[in-house]
Design an enzyme around this catalytic site. Sequence first.
Site, PDB file in Angstrom:
ATOM      1  N   TYR A 161       0.878  -1.187   0.000  1.00  0.00           N
ATOM      2  CA  TYR A 161       0.000   0.000   0.000  1.00  0.00           C
ATOM      3  C   TYR A 161       0.907   1.226   0.000  1.00  0.00           C
ATOM      4  O   TYR A 161       1.567   1.519   0.991  1.00  0.00           O
ATOM      5  CB  TYR A 161      -0.896  -0.040   1.235  1.00  0.00           C
TER       6      TYR A 161
ATOM      7  N   LYS B 299      -1.311  -1.262  -4.170  1.00  0.00           N
ATOM      8  CA  LYS B 299      -2.323  -0.204  -4.243  1.00  0.00           C
ATOM      9  C   LYS B 299      -1.561   1.110  -4.238  1.00  0.00           C
ATOM     10  O   LYS B 299      -0.913   1.460  -3.240  1.00  0.00           O
ATOM     11  CB  LYS B 299      -3.279  -0.263  -3.046  1.00  0.00           C
TER      12      LYS B 299
ATOM     13  N   ILE C  84      -8.832   0.147  -5.737  1.00  0.00           N
ATOM     14  CA  ILE C  84      -9.374   0.025  -4.385  1.00  0.00           C
ATOM     15  C   ILE C  84      -9.938   1.398  -4.065  1.00  0.00           C
ATOM     16  O   ILE C  84      -9.189   2.355  -3.859  1.00  0.00           O
ATOM     17  CB  ILE C  84      -8.295  -0.410  -3.386  1.00  0.00           C
TER      18      ILE C  84
END
Length: 298
Positions: free
Chosen positions: A135, A163, A206
Site C-alpha cells: 500500500y 495499491k 481500491i
Amino acid sequence: MKKIGGIIVAMVTPMDDFQNISYIKTKKLLDYLLSFDIQGIFILGTNGESYVLTEEEKYYFSEFVIKYVNKQVQVFVGAGLDSTRDTIKFSKEISLIGADALSIVAPSFVAPSQSEVISHYEKIADSVNVPILIYNMPSKTGINMNPETVEKLSKHPNIIGIKDSSGNLENTKGYIRLCNSDTFSVLSGSDSKILDVLQIGGDGAIAATANLLTNNDVNIYKSFKNGNIEKAKKYQDNIEPLRKLLHKGTTPTMLKLILNSFGLDVGSARFPAIMDESESMLIQVKEMIEYYKHIGVI
C-alpha cells in the site's frame, strides 16, 4: 490466489454513538456493498480508520467481516504497523482468521530508505503464508515506493500487487512497466485515476467512493473491459461531485456524513476527526445525493 483486478471497496468502519465499532451497522453496509458486482472488500485502510483503532479492535473487526462475507468476495485486511516486528506479529494473527490478502502500508513518521522498505516487506512476506499487497500512500507515510523498489519486491512469490495512492501516474506507469503483469497487480488507490490507471495497463482500483457509488465504480471497470471508453469516462466523471465534497473534511468524516445522509448509517469518525454537521454542509450533501439519484447513479 487469482490475480487481483476489478473494483475493491475501501470500506469505512461503522461506529456506534459511543465511537465503538458497530457490528450491526457493519452487517448492513456489507449487505449493501455485496449486492453489487464488486471484486473485494478492503478493510482497515485510510478510510477504515486503522490508525485510530487498537490491534484488538482490528483483529475482531477483521474476524467478523471475513466470516460475514464468507468467501462471496475477497477480503483484504490492512495489517501494516510502523515496526517490522509488530507488523509480522499482527499479520500472523490476521492470517489465521482467513483473510485473502494482507495490505501492508509503508512505515510512517520516520520515513525509511528504499533499501529499508525492501527489507521490511521481504521480512513480512517471508513470515506469513497469506499474500501481501503493498500500500503506497506517500502523503500519509512520508515515503514513496519507487518503481525500482516495487520491481524488486514484485519478484517475491508472496507479494502479489500494489495499491498506489500516490496520485502520480508516472509512478504507476513505472510499476506497470517494471513488474510482471501476469503475476503482479497494479491497482489505483486514487479514485480520480481509476480509468487512467486501467488505460495504462493497470488492473483495477481500491476505491473509497465505492462505499456510495458502488455500481458506478464497477461500471468504470466493466465499460473499459468491454471496450466502451466513452461510457467508462462518463462513469469516471460521475465521481467528481462526491470527490469535491470529500475534500471538505478530515478523512473519513465527509464520506461517513454522506453515507449517513444517504441512509447507510455508519456513525461518526473516531476523534480527533470531527464531522461537520452544520446546516450549510448538510444542504450540500443533500443536494449531491439528490443529483446522483436524479441521474440514476444511486
